[in-house]
Scaffold this motif. Structure first.
Motif, mmCIF file in Angstrom:
data_model
loop_
_atom_site.group_PDB
_atom_site.id
_atom_site.type_symbol
_atom_site.label_atom_id
_atom_site.label_comp_id
_atom_site.label_asym_id
_atom_site.label_seq_id
_atom_site.Cartn_x
_atom_site.Cartn_y
_atom_site.Cartn_z
ATOM 1 N N SER A 71 0.809 -1.214 0.000
ATOM 2 C CA SER A 71 0.000 0.000 0.000
ATOM 3 C C SER A 71 0.846 1.271 0.000
ATOM 4 O O SER A 71 0.562 2.208 -0.755
ATOM 5 C CB SER A 71 -0.924 0.010 1.220
ATOM 6 N N VAL A 72 1.899 1.296 0.826
ATOM 7 C CA VAL A 72 2.667 2.528 1.011
ATOM 8 C C VAL A 72 3.850 2.607 0.046
ATOM 9 O O VAL A 72 3.971 3.557 -0.731
ATOM 10 C CB VAL A 72 3.146 2.646 2.472
ATOM 11 N N ASP A 73 4.718 1.586 0.058
ATOM 12 C CA ASP A 73 5.897 1.627 -0.802
ATOM 13 C C ASP A 73 5.527 1.571 -2.287
ATOM 14 O O ASP A 73 6.085 2.292 -3.112
ATOM 15 C CB ASP A 73 6.843 0.465 -0.484
ATOM 16 N N MET A 74 4.572 0.694 -2.630
ATOM 17 C CA MET A 74 4.165 0.547 -4.025
ATOM 18 C C MET A 74 3.057 1.516 -4.418
ATOM 19 O O MET A 74 2.738 1.650 -5.600
ATOM 20 C CB MET A 74 3.720 -0.898 -4.287
ATOM 21 N N ASP A 75 2.446 2.148 -3.401
ATOM 22 C CA ASP A 75 1.426 3.178 -3.614
ATOM 23 C C ASP A 75 0.241 2.671 -4.425
ATOM 24 O O ASP A 75 -0.289 3.380 -5.292
ATOM 25 C CB ASP A 75 2.058 4.397 -4.301
ATOM 26 N N LEU A 76 -0.205 1.452 -4.108
ATOM 27 C CA LEU A 76 -1.390 0.934 -4.786
ATOM 28 C C LEU A 76 -2.653 1.498 -4.152
ATOM 29 O O LEU A 76 -2.743 1.609 -2.928
ATOM 30 C CB LEU A 76 -1.431 -0.595 -4.702
ATOM 31 N N PRO A 77 -3.656 1.842 -4.945
ATOM 32 C CA PRO A 77 -4.932 2.308 -4.383
ATOM 33 C C PRO A 77 -5.612 1.211 -3.570
ATOM 34 O O PRO A 77 -5.424 0.017 -3.828
ATOM 35 C CB PRO A 77 -5.753 2.658 -5.628
ATOM 36 N N ASP A 78 -6.423 1.611 -2.600
ATOM 37 C CA ASP A 78 -7.119 0.645 -1.753
ATOM 38 C C ASP A 78 -7.926 -0.361 -2.565
ATOM 39 O O ASP A 78 -7.969 -1.554 -2.239
ATOM 40 C CB ASP A 78 -8.053 1.371 -0.781
ATOM 41 N N ASN A 79 -8.577 0.098 -3.611
ATOM 42 C CA ASN A 79 -9.434 -0.785 -4.400
ATOM 43 C C ASN A 79 -8.650 -1.850 -5.162
ATOM 44 O O ASN A 79 -9.233 -2.819 -5.651
ATOM 45 C CB ASN A 79 -10.270 0.025 -5.395
ATOM 46 N N ASP A 80 -7.335 -1.655 -5.274
ATOM 47 C CA ASP A 80 -6.497 -2.619 -5.993
ATOM 48 C C ASP A 80 -5.841 -3.630 -5.062
ATOM 49 O O ASP A 80 -5.011 -4.431 -5.497
ATOM 50 C CB ASP A 80 -5.411 -1.883 -6.784
ATOM 51 N N ILE A 81 -6.211 -3.601 -3.783
ATOM 52 C CA ILE A 81 -5.630 -4.515 -2.795
ATOM 53 C C ILE A 81 -6.749 -5.283 -2.104
ATOM 54 O O ILE A 81 -7.683 -4.685 -1.563
ATOM 55 C CB ILE A 81 -4.819 -3.750 -1.737
ATOM 56 N N VAL A 82 -6.665 -6.615 -2.121
ATOM 57 C CA VAL A 82 -7.587 -7.448 -1.368
ATOM 58 C C VAL A 82 -6.793 -8.502 -0.609
ATOM 59 O O VAL A 82 -5.672 -8.857 -0.997
ATOM 60 C CB VAL A 82 -8.641 -8.140 -2.261
ATOM 61 N N PHE A 83 -7.355 -8.979 0.484
ATOM 62 C CA PHE A 83 -6.763 -10.068 1.255
ATOM 63 C C PHE A 83 -7.520 -11.359 0.957
ATOM 64 O O PHE A 83 -8.680 -11.345 0.531
ATOM 65 C CB PHE A 83 -6.840 -9.771 2.755
ATOM 66 N N PHE A 84 -6.847 -12.489 1.234
ATOM 67 C CA PHE A 84 -7.506 -13.794 1.131
ATOM 68 C C PHE A 84 -7.268 -14.570 2.421
ATOM 69 O O PHE A 84 -6.133 -14.705 2.893
ATOM 70 C CB PHE A 84 -6.963 -14.609 -0.037
ATOM 71 N N ASP A 85 -8.350 -15.097 2.988
ATOM 72 C CA ASP A 85 -8.253 -15.966 4.173
ATOM 73 C C ASP A 85 -9.513 -16.820 4.223
ATOM 74 O O ASP A 85 -10.599 -16.305 4.452
ATOM 75 C CB ASP A 85 -8.114 -15.133 5.447
ATOM 76 N N ASN A 86 -9.351 -18.119 3.992
ATOM 77 C CA ASN A 86 -10.505 -19.029 4.024
ATOM 78 C C ASN A 86 -10.491 -19.919 5.263
ATOM 79 O O ASN A 86 -11.191 -20.931 5.314
ATOM 80 C CB ASN A 86 -10.547 -19.885 2.760
ATOM 81 N N VAL A 87 -9.708 -19.522 6.270
ATOM 82 C CA VAL A 87 -9.575 -20.315 7.488
ATOM 83 C C VAL A 87 -10.110 -19.572 8.707
ATOM 84 O O VAL A 87 -10.891 -20.113 9.494
ATOM 85 C CB VAL A 87 -8.099 -20.715 7.717
ATOM 86 N N SER A 88 -9.718 -18.327 8.887
ATOM 87 C CA SER A 88 -10.094 -17.567 10.082
ATOM 88 C C SER A 88 -11.584 -17.260 10.082
ATOM 89 O O SER A 88 -12.188 -17.001 9.039
ATOM 90 C CB SER A 88 -9.301 -16.255 10.136
ATOM 91 N N THR A 89 -12.160 -17.262 11.274
ATOM 92 C CA THR A 89 -13.592 -16.987 11.416
ATOM 93 C C THR A 89 -13.864 -15.671 12.132
ATOM 94 O O THR A 89 -15.018 -15.331 12.383
ATOM 95 C CB THR A 89 -14.273 -18.130 12.201
ATOM 96 N N ASP A 90 -12.820 -14.937 12.469
ATOM 97 C CA ASP A 90 -12.986 -13.720 13.266
ATOM 98 C C ASP A 90 -12.569 -12.462 12.507
ATOM 99 O O ASP A 90 -12.258 -11.439 13.112
ATOM 100 C CB ASP A 90 -12.178 -13.828 14.557
ATOM 101 N N LEU A 91 -12.571 -12.534 11.194
ATOM 102 C CA LEU A 91 -12.125 -11.394 10.403
ATOM 103 C C LEU A 91 -13.281 -10.441 10.101
ATOM 104 O O LEU A 91 -14.421 -10.868 9.893
ATOM 105 C CB LEU A 91 -11.512 -11.868 9.083
#
Length: 210
Positions: free
Chosen positions: A18-38
């Motif tokens: 996000s900061v060093d590469m300066d990508l917009p928020d809309n171009d960044i997503v996370f993936f997690d199919n294990v945690s239930t508290d996100l």
């Protein structure tokens, strides 16, 4: 860009993406199919994909197919690296702007993360999917195998060879000309003086196999 993972290390990697590469928020997503508290969004800004089906749908609509590995442990990194390629995503390496990388004969393969404070000298080869954590030092003529995890403050001295899927614990030191095999665990603070065979665990100063 997909950050594979959504907890500890993934949040650290976000600093680069996000900061060093300066990508917009809309171009960044996370993936997690294990945690239930996100939450639905990390920091109320970055949405989380919670299934491989959601990843497939995201990739079908996005021009950016890139992903980075936001989790530790060599086996998990290898498995998810292969899975995301199967889904049509493309691995990329991310390097902190506060890392120092040599200008001559350095080869950093795909899917590598290099965090702040790391120093990588000349004539170094780093295999795919590696994690090079904060303040690591890798000196000249070293070869790091695929999916190696190098913890904070590790020092790897000249002409060392580190086998694939190995974990080097925090503040461990690998002395010059040492070969550490594949699937090895080096304990935190260990000083490795001699070659280490595959599938070993080594601890202590000097390092001993247990």
């Amino acid at each position: 860009m997909i950050i594979v993972g959504a907890k500890g290390f993934a949040k650290e990697l976000l600093q680069i993406v996000s900061v060093d590469m300066d990508l917009p928020d809309n171009d960044i997503v996370f993936f997690d199919n294990v945690s239930t508290d996100l939450p639905l969004k990390i920091y109320d800004r970055f949405r989380v994909l919670t299934s491989f089906e959601a990843v497939t749908a995201y990739l079908s609509k996005s021009k950016d197919k890139s992903f980075v590995l936001g989790l530790g442990q060599p086996k998990y990194r290898k498995d998810l690296y292969q899975k995301f390629i199967e889904l049509g995503a493309q691995p990329v390496s991310v390097i902190s702007k506060n890392a120092e990388v040599g200008s001559f004969d350095v080869n950093i393969n795909k899917g590598v993360s290099v965090l702040s404070g790391s120093k990588i000298s000349n004539s170094v080869d780093i295999g795919k999917g590696c994690l090079i954590y904060y303040n690591t030092i890798i000196t000249h003529d070293c070869n790091i195998g695929d999916f190696v995890e190098v913890s904070p403050n590790v020092t790897i001295l000249g002409r060392c060879r580190i086998g694939k899927y190995t974990t080097l614990g925090a503040s461990s030191v690998i002395l010059p000309d040492v070969t550490v095999g594949s699937n090895v665990t080096v304990g935190a603070g260990s000083v490795v003086l001699n070659d280490v065979p595959d599938y070993s665990t080594i601890v202590g100063v000097p390092g001993r196999i247990i």
